[in-house]
Write an enzyme that holds these catalytic residues in place. Structure first.
Site, PDB file in Angstrom:
ATOM      1  N   SER A  92      -2.735  -7.902   3.453  1.00 37.37           N
ATOM      2  CA  SER A  92      -2.964  -7.615   4.875  1.00 37.37           C
ATOM      3  C   SER A  92      -3.407  -8.881   5.606  1.00 37.37           C
ATOM      4  CB  SER A  92      -4.054  -6.549   5.036  1.00 37.37           C
ATOM      5  OG  SER A  92      -3.672  -5.357   4.416  1.00 37.37           O
TER       6      SER A  92
ATOM      7  N   ARG B  77      -2.093  -6.504  -7.912  1.00 39.93           N
ATOM      8  CA  ARG B  77      -0.972  -7.405  -7.638  1.00 39.93           C
ATOM      9  C   ARG B  77      -0.993  -8.516  -8.666  1.00 39.93           C
ATOM     10  NH1 ARG B  77      -2.888  -8.273  -1.610  1.00 39.93           N
ATOM     11  NH2 ARG B  77      -4.711  -8.557  -2.899  1.00 39.93           N
TER      12      ARG B  77
ATOM     13  N   HIS C 166       0.843  -1.215   0.000  1.00 40.72           N
ATOM     14  CA  HIS C 166       0.000   0.000   0.000  1.00 40.72           C
ATOM     15  C   HIS C 166       0.873   1.260   0.000  1.00 40.72           C
ATOM     16  CE1 HIS C 166      -3.053  -2.647   2.300  1.00 40.72           C
ATOM     17  NE2 HIS C 166      -3.578  -2.434   1.106  1.00 40.72           N
TER      18      HIS C 166
ATOM     19  N   LYS D  40     -18.562  -5.234   8.162  1.00 39.15           N
ATOM     20  CA  LYS D  40     -17.270  -5.925   8.116  1.00 39.15           C
ATOM     21  C   LYS D  40     -16.592  -5.854   9.489  1.00 39.15           C
ATOM     22  CE  LYS D  40     -13.469  -6.020   4.862  1.00 39.15           C
ATOM     23  NZ  LYS D  40     -12.898  -5.463   3.658  1.00 39.15           N
TER      24      LYS D  40
HETATM   25  O1  PNS Z   1      -8.792  -2.782   0.304  1.00 37.14           O
HETATM   26  P1  PNS Z   1     -10.108  -3.325  -0.143  1.00 37.14           P
HETATM   27  O2  PNS Z   1     -10.792  -4.022   0.991  1.00 37.14           O
HETATM   28  O3  PNS Z   1      -9.984  -4.178  -1.359  1.00 37.14           O
HETATM   29  O4  PNS Z   1     -11.006  -2.048  -0.547  1.00 37.14           O
HETATM   30  C1  PNS Z   1     -12.295  -2.234  -1.051  1.00 37.14           C
HETATM   31  C2  PNS Z   1     -13.063  -0.893  -1.092  1.00 37.14           C
HETATM   32  C3  PNS Z   1     -13.107  -0.246   0.262  1.00 37.14           C
HETATM   33  C4  PNS Z   1     -12.417   0.022  -2.078  1.00 37.14           C
HETATM   34  C5  PNS Z   1     -14.501  -1.258  -1.591  1.00 37.14           C
HETATM   35  O5  PNS Z   1     -15.038  -2.237  -0.780  1.00 37.14           O
HETATM   36  C6  PNS Z   1     -15.431  -0.046  -1.623  1.00 37.14           C
HETATM   37  O6  PNS Z   1     -15.385   0.733  -2.533  1.00 37.14           O
HETATM   38  N1  PNS Z   1     -16.292   0.094  -0.582  1.00 37.14           N
HETATM   39  C7  PNS Z   1     -17.252   1.172  -0.484  1.00 37.14           C
HETATM   40  C8  PNS Z   1     -18.675   0.692  -0.792  1.00 37.14           C
HETATM   41  C9  PNS Z   1     -18.968   0.745  -2.279  1.00 37.14           C
HETATM   42  O7  PNS Z   1     -18.876   1.761  -2.923  1.00 37.14           O
HETATM   43  N2  PNS Z   1     -19.375  -0.416  -2.845  1.00 37.14           N
HETATM   44  C10 PNS Z   1     -19.674  -0.560  -4.240  1.00 37.14           C
HETATM   45  C11 PNS Z   1     -18.454  -1.061  -5.017  1.00 37.14           C
HETATM   46  S1  PNS Z   1     -18.809  -1.304  -6.724  1.00 37.14           S
END
Ligand code: PNS
Length: 170
Positions: free
Chosen positions: A138, A100, A23, A47
């Site tokens: 993570s 990745r 990150h 979550k």
């Molecule tokens: O590090 P991560 O867990 O892969 O991040 C995922 C994240 C936080 C970017 C994604 O879950 C997100 O955008 N969450 C906000 C809710 C949202 O907009 N959901 C619709 C996605 S199409």
């Protein structure tokens, strides 16, 4: 046109539970591409996070402050709800995600496609994780640490300390 309208604001969203060297590498590189980078720390009520929002934010902030390679155009902010609503609110022009392995692609492809439907004016751009950080996640960092493995090369030292401390308490 005011100054802010001319600036490219980038949003790098994620759970960062916790931030890893992967990150940090993306933050470093993204901060050189945009004028201002917001690291958006997601809070999803459904979550269960290992670190609280404050802890996750603090660990990112400390890792950035202690890293000379990261420029001073980075801010760390929490967000909940829809990513695209938050991106609109902060006037982000681009969303940055790290890629990745090929296994990331399917999820990212779907998310990007759906986000683009919500607002096609905000682009998602991908930065390939550097070779050194390709495999860091993570989830595995937490697992390795819980099993007393060495995590020094995967995370900033602040995170290593925080993980060890938290795991001792559990
Ligand atoms: O590090 P991560 O867990 O892969 O991040 C995922 C994240 C936080 C970017 C994604 O879950 C997100 O955008 N969450 C906000 C809710 C949202 O907009 N959901 C619709 C996605 S199409």
């Amino acid at each position: 046109m005011n100054n802010r309208a001319l600036k490219t604001i980038g949003l790098y969203p994620g759970s960062f539970d916790p931030i890893t060297n992967g990150h940090l590498d993306i933050i470093q590189r993204a901060s050189r591409i945009v004028d201002h980078l917001i690291v958006g720390v997601a809070e999803n009520k459904k979550k269960a996070y290992f670190f609280s929002m404050n802890e996750r934010k603090e660990l990112i902030q400390d890792s950035i402050s202690n890293n000379k390679e990261v420029s001073n155009n980075v801010n760390v902010e929490a967000f909940d709800g829809l990513l695209m609503s938050y991106a609109e609110k902060i006037k982000a022009k681009v969303i940055i995600r790290g890629l990745r392995a090929i296994s990331d692609f399917d999820y990212e492809f779907q998310m990007t496609g759906m986000n683009a439907r919500l607002n096609s004016n905000i682009e998602t751009i991908f930065l390939m994780a550097s070779e050194k950080h390709q495999f860091i996640s993570s989830r595995f960092v937490k697992e390795i640490c819980a099993l007393n493995g060495e995590i020094k090369t995967f995370v900033p030292k602040e995170v290593e300390k925080a993980l060890k401390k938290k795991l001792q308490k559990k």
